[in-house]
Design a protein around this motif. Structure first.
Motif, PDB file in Angstrom:
ATOM      1  N   GLN A   1      37.665  25.845  13.021  1.00 27.88           N
ATOM      2  CA  GLN A   1      38.958  26.108  12.467  1.00 27.88           C
ATOM      3  C   GLN A   1      39.043  27.462  12.363  1.00 27.88           C
ATOM      4  N   GLU A   2      38.262  28.405  11.987  1.00 21.25           N
ATOM      5  CA  GLU A   2      38.704  29.786  11.718  1.00 21.25           C
ATOM      6  C   GLU A   2      38.918  30.496  13.279  1.00 21.25           C
TER       7      GLU A   2
ATOM      8  N   ILE B   1      37.010  41.545   8.988  1.00 19.01           N
ATOM      9  CA  ILE B   1      37.757  42.601   7.933  1.00 19.01           C
ATOM     10  C   ILE B   1      38.761  41.626   7.186  1.00 19.01           C
ATOM     11  N   VAL B   2      39.468  40.723   7.873  1.00 21.12           N
ATOM     12  CA  VAL B   2      40.430  40.242   7.465  1.00 21.12           C
ATOM     13  C   VAL B   2      40.115  38.630   7.725  1.00 21.12           C
ATOM     14  N   ARG B   3      40.049  37.700   6.872  1.00 24.87           N
ATOM     15  CA  ARG B   3      39.598  36.213   7.103  1.00 24.87           C
ATOM     16  C   ARG B   3      40.656  35.589   7.037  1.00 24.87           C
TER      17      ARG B   3
ATOM     18  N   ILE C   1      47.166  33.201  15.422  1.00 26.04           N
ATOM     19  CA  ILE C   1      47.881  34.551  15.021  1.00 26.04           C
ATOM     20  C   ILE C   1      47.817  35.486  16.160  1.00 26.04           C
ATOM     21  N   LEU C   2      46.957  35.779  16.990  1.00 30.66           N
ATOM     22  CA  LEU C   2      47.069  36.476  18.085  1.00 30.66           C
ATOM     23  C   LEU C   2      47.975  36.099  19.207  1.00 30.66           C
TER      24      LEU C   2
ATOM     25  N   MET D   1      43.527  42.279  16.216  1.00 25.38           N
ATOM     26  CA  MET D   1      42.347  42.103  16.902  1.00 25.38           C
ATOM     27  C   MET D   1      41.074  42.528  16.084  1.00 25.38           C
ATOM     28  N   GLN D   2      41.228  43.860  15.917  1.00 24.39           N
ATOM     29  CA  GLN D   2      40.238  44.643  15.331  1.00 24.39           C
ATOM     30  C   GLN D   2      39.971  44.013  13.677  1.00 24.39           C
ATOM     31  N   LEU D   3      40.799  43.642  13.262  1.00 22.15           N
ATOM     32  CA  LEU D   3      40.700  43.021  11.779  1.00 22.15           C
ATOM     33  C   LEU D   3      40.281  41.364  11.655  1.00 22.15           C
ATOM     34  N   LEU D   4      40.833  40.986  12.735  1.00 23.09           N
ATOM     35  CA  LEU D   4      40.416  39.375  12.652  1.00 23.09           C
ATOM     36  C   LEU D   4      39.226  39.195  13.318  1.00 23.09           C
TER      37      LEU D   4
END
Length: 415
Positions: free
Chosen positions: A171-172, A410-412, A179-180, A403-406
């Protein structure tokens, strides 16, 4: 993201894994455990019946900046497809041999690839677009350590299968991919808009710079003059000052040699280079797909620069430089150049054309005021394209940050 979400993220626990710092809820998976890996093959070209127009046959040149491969340079027939290793729709393909190692794309339909490409058929616990983004991000971090240093760079199938990406709930995965994908869609639309604007500009140049479309109030006939009548040849040498050493790219214009080749390739020959000043032109006699008869660019981003003396350099005299910048950009001298260039190229890769022949080419000369008006109209079209290109670069930078955050947690986005 609001303050409470940021606070929540800061309280999450992370650990150091083999791919870097990731949330403790995440695991790491090798590509060989993400899905089946297929290495492509090439049907024998001795059998023309293997080739046709039915099935896409993907080679490195078919994998570019687009996420999905929707067309290829070569296609296979049914016979050729039968003896090939089949890559199902939605599989992820990565170039593993050659100068473009690491480029990735997704199969838009059932297809096949050549042996330079490894494909992953994700199993049921992986979202294919998530694998595409994760492989893209994490491979680039470890690319140098995976490539075998030899004449032709290569990543063996065994090393490819050991590349790691985060293993997270499906799901994640799907939400990260969504998003991307939204950013990719925005990038794709912006790229299409830029191409449309460039095509409009090309059409406008072809009409305005040839007199096919006349501006209101300008009815005078244009005269024809030889280039040598409206320009001055530049043959000056460097005066000992430290100035940039440039080369000309048919796609980008003037480029610093140290940036394009990672070093200044001129060496001692730099003493023979031509010193060009702002607003002056150089003709690069090298042929290219974009400019088969060479290209001419105006120096705009430097006050002074050195260019190879094999370039033919000049400044416009008594005419509007801007008008002729666009005239050269449009390639409107190609027919004349084709007629005077001797067949083939020299040993140094340059077209067979001397300076006297080049300066004998004839050009249209409207009144100077009409030249100026046409140049200003094309300036507006150019500025609009440049603005869209800046917006495109901003979108790409935003995507890189996302991309780096997800992909590091770092960001969920699992809630």
């Amino acid at each position: 993201m609001n303050i409470s979400e940021l606070r929540k993220n800061s309280q999450r626990k992370f650990y150091e894994s083999e791919i870097g710092r990731i949330p403790k809820e995440w695991n790491v998976a090798q590509i060989k455990n993400v899905g089946e890996i297929i290495t492509g093959n090439t049907p024998s070209t001795k059998h023309p019946e293997y080739y046709g127009d039915t099935y896409m046959f993907v080679a490195p040149g078919d994998i570019g900046s687009s996420k999905y491969v929707r067309k290829t340079e070569k296609y296979l027939s049914g016979k050729g497809f039968e003896i090939s290793r089949k890559v199902p729709q939605n599989s992820i393909m990565m170039i593993c041999i050659g100068s473009t190692i690491g480029k990735i794309a997704i199969a838009s339909e059932m297809l096949t690839t050549n042996q330079q490409i490894n494909s992953i058929i994700p199993n049921e616990i992986y979202n294919n677009e998530y694998v595409y983004y994760a492989l893209n991000y994490y491979f680039n971090k470890i690319k140098e350590s995976k490539i075998e240093k030899q004449a032709v760079p290569i990543i063996s199938k065994s090393k490819f299968s050991e590349i790691c990406i985060p293993h997270i709930e499906k799901q994640e995965q799907r939400k990260i991919a969504d998003i991307l994908s939204a950013w990719d869609k925005a990038i794709e639309l912006k790229e299409k808009l830029i191409e449309q604007k460039k095509e409009q500009k090309r059409g406008l140049m072809n009409k305005l710079l040839t007199g096919k479309l006349k501006l209101s109030g300008f009815n005078n006939e244009w005269t024809l003059k030889r280039l040598k009548e409206i320009c001055i040849r530049i043959i000056r040498k460097n005066n000992g000052q430290d100035v940039p050493v440039l080369t000309i790219s048919s796609l980008s214009g003037f480029l610093d040699q140290s940036e394009r080749f990672s070093k200044v390739i001129a060496g001692k020959n730099v003493e023979k280079y031509t010193l060009l000043k702002h607003g002056e032109f150089s003709y690069n006699k090298g042929n290219s797909k974009t400019y088969p008869y060479g290209c001419i660019f105006r120096l705009e981003d430097y006050e002074e620069a050195l260019v190879p003396n094999v370039y033919i350099s000049f400044s416009m005299n008594g005419v509007d430089s801007n008008f002729y910048k666009y005239y050269f950009e449009a390639g409107l001298m190609n027919d004349q150049l084709a007629a005077i260039i001797n067949t083939g190229v020299r040993n140094d890769g340059l077209l067979n054309l001397n300076a006297d022949e080049f300066f004998d080419i004839t050009l249209p000369v409207p009144s100077e005021y009409e030249q100026k008006q046409i140049g200003e109209i094309l300036d507006v079209a150019t500025k609009e394209i440049n603005l869209h290109q800046q917006e495109l670069e901003a979108l790409k930078l935003q995507k890189k940050g996302l991309m780096q955050l997800l992909l590091t947690g770092i960001v969920r986005v699992n809630n």
